[in-house]
Motif scaffolding. Structure first.
Motif, mmCIF file in Angstrom:
data_model
loop_
_atom_site.group_PDB
_atom_site.id
_atom_site.type_symbol
_atom_site.label_atom_id
_atom_site.label_comp_id
_atom_site.label_asym_id
_atom_site.label_seq_id
_atom_site.Cartn_x
_atom_site.Cartn_y
_atom_site.Cartn_z
ATOM 1 N N PHE A 289 0.860 -1.203 0.000
ATOM 2 C CA PHE A 289 0.000 0.000 0.000
ATOM 3 C C PHE A 289 0.886 1.238 0.000
ATOM 4 O O PHE A 289 0.662 2.197 -0.732
ATOM 5 C CB PHE A 289 -0.886 0.087 1.248
ATOM 6 C CG PHE A 289 -1.767 -1.107 1.477
ATOM 7 C CD1 PHE A 289 -2.161 -1.905 0.418
ATOM 8 C CD2 PHE A 289 -2.219 -1.424 2.760
ATOM 9 C CE1 PHE A 289 -2.971 -3.012 0.635
ATOM 10 C CE2 PHE A 289 -3.024 -2.519 2.977
ATOM 11 C CZ PHE A 289 -3.395 -3.317 1.913
ATOM 12 N N CYS A 290 1.867 1.179 0.892
ATOM 13 C CA CYS A 290 2.750 2.324 1.076
ATOM 14 C C CYS A 290 3.607 2.549 -0.167
ATOM 15 O O CYS A 290 3.773 3.678 -0.625
ATOM 16 C CB CYS A 290 3.612 2.079 2.313
ATOM 17 S SG CYS A 290 4.763 3.377 2.680
ATOM 18 N N ALA A 291 4.097 1.455 -0.748
ATOM 19 C CA ALA A 291 4.963 1.576 -1.923
ATOM 20 C C ALA A 291 4.191 2.114 -3.117
ATOM 21 O O ALA A 291 4.675 2.960 -3.858
ATOM 22 C CB ALA A 291 5.583 0.223 -2.260
ATOM 23 N N VAL A 292 2.963 1.620 -3.298
ATOM 24 C CA VAL A 292 2.164 2.064 -4.431
ATOM 25 C C VAL A 292 1.829 3.549 -4.282
ATOM 26 O O VAL A 292 1.915 4.335 -5.219
ATOM 27 C CB VAL A 292 0.871 1.221 -4.552
ATOM 28 C CG1 VAL A 292 -0.107 1.852 -5.532
ATOM 29 C CG2 VAL A 292 1.219 -0.184 -5.002
ATOM 30 N N GLY A 293 1.474 3.943 -3.088
ATOM 31 C CA GLY A 293 1.130 5.350 -2.868
ATOM 32 C C GLY A 293 2.346 6.249 -2.979
ATOM 33 O O GLY A 293 2.228 7.415 -3.327
ATOM 34 N N GLY A 294 3.475 5.707 -2.684
ATOM 35 C CA GLY A 294 4.697 6.523 -2.697
ATOM 36 C C GLY A 294 5.217 6.592 -1.283
ATOM 37 O O GLY A 294 4.647 7.288 -0.465
ATOM 38 N N ARG A 295 6.314 5.881 -1.039
ATOM 39 C CA ARG A 295 6.718 5.718 0.344
ATOM 40 C C ARG A 295 7.264 6.993 0.952
ATOM 41 O O ARG A 295 7.459 7.081 2.150
ATOM 42 C CB ARG A 295 7.739 4.589 0.461
ATOM 43 C CG ARG A 295 9.017 4.835 -0.272
ATOM 44 C CD ARG A 295 9.721 3.518 -0.508
ATOM 45 N NE ARG A 295 10.909 3.684 -1.296
ATOM 46 C CZ ARG A 295 12.139 3.720 -0.780
ATOM 47 N NH1 ARG A 295 12.308 3.634 0.507
ATOM 48 N NH2 ARG A 295 13.165 3.856 -1.560
ATOM 49 N N LEU A 296 7.531 7.999 0.108
ATOM 50 C CA LEU A 296 8.070 9.233 0.668
ATOM 51 C C LEU A 296 6.953 10.174 1.091
ATOM 52 O O LEU A 296 7.193 11.209 1.679
ATOM 53 C CB LEU A 296 8.952 9.927 -0.361
ATOM 54 C CG LEU A 296 10.158 9.118 -0.816
ATOM 55 C CD1 LEU A 296 10.889 9.835 -1.929
ATOM 56 C CD2 LEU A 296 11.085 8.866 0.358
#
Lengths: 374, 246
Positions: A289-296
């Motif tokens: 979820f976090c990676a797809v949304g953009g972990r930054l």
């Protein structure tokens, strides 16, 4: 950036848009069933926001966030279960007044560590305190020994596996593989009605924004910049006089606290808590979820949680067997093509275009630390 | 406590699987001294700095700084005791601006909650500006460190140390990879900043060494080969044989 303003204008716009989406648009266009589903997705967003801080900013990849989500959720579920297990409701059991699964497992007495969960304040404190304590122990054990990177990720994954096995194995105390089910009321208020679910959806939204504001504060503080510094040059930070382990422990505990709150809201909205939400697969899903949304990006993490879960529901309604493949493919695609996820695509590709179209000549440099601009 | 020396390194030894990178090394640094350590590759120069600042744990010996035993301390505690270290390859935070790089090195708000509550007040800003001027980067405060040239990164890291105001500054090859013009500038800068503190420098450039050194220690296979003024060391036949001779 010499200004240390709490939020830039772009970030304020991002927060407002997300608020409009969660508090106005979703409730207006979704039916009760779908709205409740989105409420469930938003509980995962708590975990994703925590991961954006730990992993995105601090470079600490945890593959065991499900443990903290689960601990928070179980703390809430224990309270609700005790409230549902009045002697009248459980009169047919051989030991009335204890949760049904305990009775099925031949327990004749409530275990001592369940007792405090008769009290709502204690349960609410535990929702945050238990995951934080657990994260603190793991953090102290790992970070003061300078375990990091892939090793840390694998160890947290092992914790997720251990926790699942423990919960399933201790059936009489935890409800085993079924989890804690048949939750009914919160201080007498029936949480199973449509109306209650809508109220809980909004409570969830408010809590998510509280968490986002805390995350924003941390990101904008010197601690936030230190996390980025640690991710890139850990030794330099150490030799600038910082005890790096303490900062890692702090951010890991904060991520655990967020996950715990999310887990408790999951229990309230969905009406049960089970080991399937604790183990390796859900923990890795949360990272996705976090990676797809953009972990930054903390806002990106929320969108990631919403989108991936929405896709999961839609896809698994029509092609149940394809979902896991799709999820794996999605993860590979994100890592290979869009390492900064949706937030990265937005701030690098879409936003400059938009500004161009809107006739602004200003060249747009990538936002500081890949910050979001939703 | 012996007031004559700010740093006393005695019998310092580190052994990596039996290989003694530093072998019963002793040397003493006086206040305001600029000590240069030279020696062929693999002599253990960088390891000595690593041992003093706590990056590598010593096998035996002692390192006493202002009466405190550093070997028993954590890296951040050693920094707070007043020891600053610059690495051989420029270590700056590339994703942060020059201003933020310097700010993180400002000696305040070093605890978790201190960092959460840290405010950029005027004193902090003024100090950062002052340091930025010293290292010729005051025009690039808002630029990300990633966009600086190699030489500018070296300066920035030196600036990050200056803002800590350490009593003992350790520099690992501060002019390596710099252009001739940059080299001159940094020699000037170093000569200025070593005035009121003790410095240990590792350097290969002999012209530069002659320029800044109070005393020189020549290391060879983890041991002191020779020690003294530049002149004395340069004329020491042992040194000529292993190092300066080729």
């Amino acid at each position: 950036m010499q200004s240390s303003a709490f939020m830039s204008r772009k970030e304020i716009i991002g927060f407002v848009i997300l608020a409009a989406l969660i508090f106005v648009i979703f409730p207006a266009v979704l039916d009760n069933f779908r709205l409740n589903l989105f409420g469930k997705y938003l509980t995962y967003a708590f975990v994703a926001v925590g991961l954006a801080l730990c992993w995105g900013a601090g470079g600490i990849l945890s593959l065991g966030q499900g443990v903290f989500f689960g601990l928070g959720g179980y703390c809430m579920a224990m309270f609700l279960k005790l409230e549902a297990s009045t002697p009248e409701n459980t009169a047919i059991q051989s030991t009335p007044g204890i949760p049904d699964f305990m009775d099925w497992n031949q327990l004749t007495e409530l275990p001592w560590w369940w007792e405090p969960f008769y009290s709502l304040p204690i349960a609410l404190i535990a929702v945050v305190a238990v995951p934080v304590m657990f994260a603190f122990i793991i953090g102290v054990a790992m970070f003061t020994r300078r375990v990091g990177g892939v090793y840390f990720a694998i160890i947290t994954q092992a914790f997720a596996a251990i926790m699942t096995i423990l919960i399933i194995g201790q059936q009489g105390y935890t409800g085993g593989v079924n989890g804690i089910t048949d939750l009914r009321t919160l201080l007498g208020w029936d949480i199973r009605t449509d109306e209650a679910k809508t109220v809980l959806y909004f409570v969830n939204g408010v809590l998510l924004f509280a968490v986002l504001l805390v995350a924003q504060y941390v990101r904008k503080s010197k601690l936030g910049r230190l996390l980025i510094a640690m991710r890139d040059q850990e030794d330099r930070v150490r030799f600038s006089g910082y005890n790096v382990a303490n900062f890692k422990i702090f951010i890991f505990c904060l991520g655990a606290a967020f996950a715990g709150i999310g887990g408790a809201m999951f229990t309230l909205q969905v009406g049960f808590m089970s080991p399937t939400l604790v183990g390796i697969v859900p923990s890795i899903e949360m990272v996705i979820f976090c990676a797809v949304g953009g972990r930054l990006s903390i806002l990106g993490a929320v969108y990631g949680a919403l989108l991936v879960n929405w896709a999961k529901t839609s896809l698994s309604e029509s092609f149940p067997e394809l979902w896991l493949l799709g999820l794996g493919g999605l993860f590979i695609a994100v890592v290979m093509v869009f390492p900064n996820g949706l937030a990265g695509v937005w701030s690098e590709k879409i936003e400059p275009r938009l500004l161009e179209i809107m006739g602004k000549k200003k060249s747009v440099a990538p936002a500081p630390d890949g910050a979001p601009a939703e | 406590m012996d007031e004559r020396f700010i740093l006393k390194v005695e019998d310092l030894t580190v052994s990596f699987d039996g290989f003694k990178a530093v072998d019963h090394l002793s040397f003493y640094v006086e206040p305001n001294e600029c000590r240069v350590i030279i020696g062929p590759n693999g002599a253990g120069k960088t390891t000595v700095l690593d041992l003093i600042c706590g990056r590598t744990k010593a096998t035996e010996g002692s390192v006493v700084f202002k009466g405190k035993e550093l070997l028993a301390m954590r890296e951040d505690q050693i920094v707070h005791a007043g020891v600053g270290r610059k690495f051989q390859t420029p270590s700056v935070y590339e994703d942060l601006t020059v201003f933020e790089n310097l700010e993180l090195s400002y000696p305040k708000g070093h605890g978790v909650f201190g960092a959460l509550a840290f405010k950029r007040d005027e004193t902090v800003r003024a100090r950062i500006k002052e340091i930025a001027q010293t290292i010729f980067l005051d025009g690039q405060l808002d630029e990300k460190a990633a966009f600086l040239s190699h030489g500018q990164k070296q300066w920035l890291e030196i600036g990050m140390l200056l803002i800590q105001d350490p009593e003992l500054l350790m520099l690992d090859e501060p002019v390596a990879g710099m252009s001739v013009a940059e080299r001159k500038k940094i020699a000037e800068l170093l000569n200025r900043i070593i005035q009121d503190r003790s410095v240990i420098v590792i350097e290969h450039d002999m012209g530069f060494v002659a320029d800044i050194a109070t005393r020189v220690t020549v290391l060879h296979q983890g041991k002191t080969l020779s020690e003294g003024t530049m002149d004395r060391v340069q004329n020491d036949p042992k040194v000529v044989e292993v190092y300066l001779g080729h």
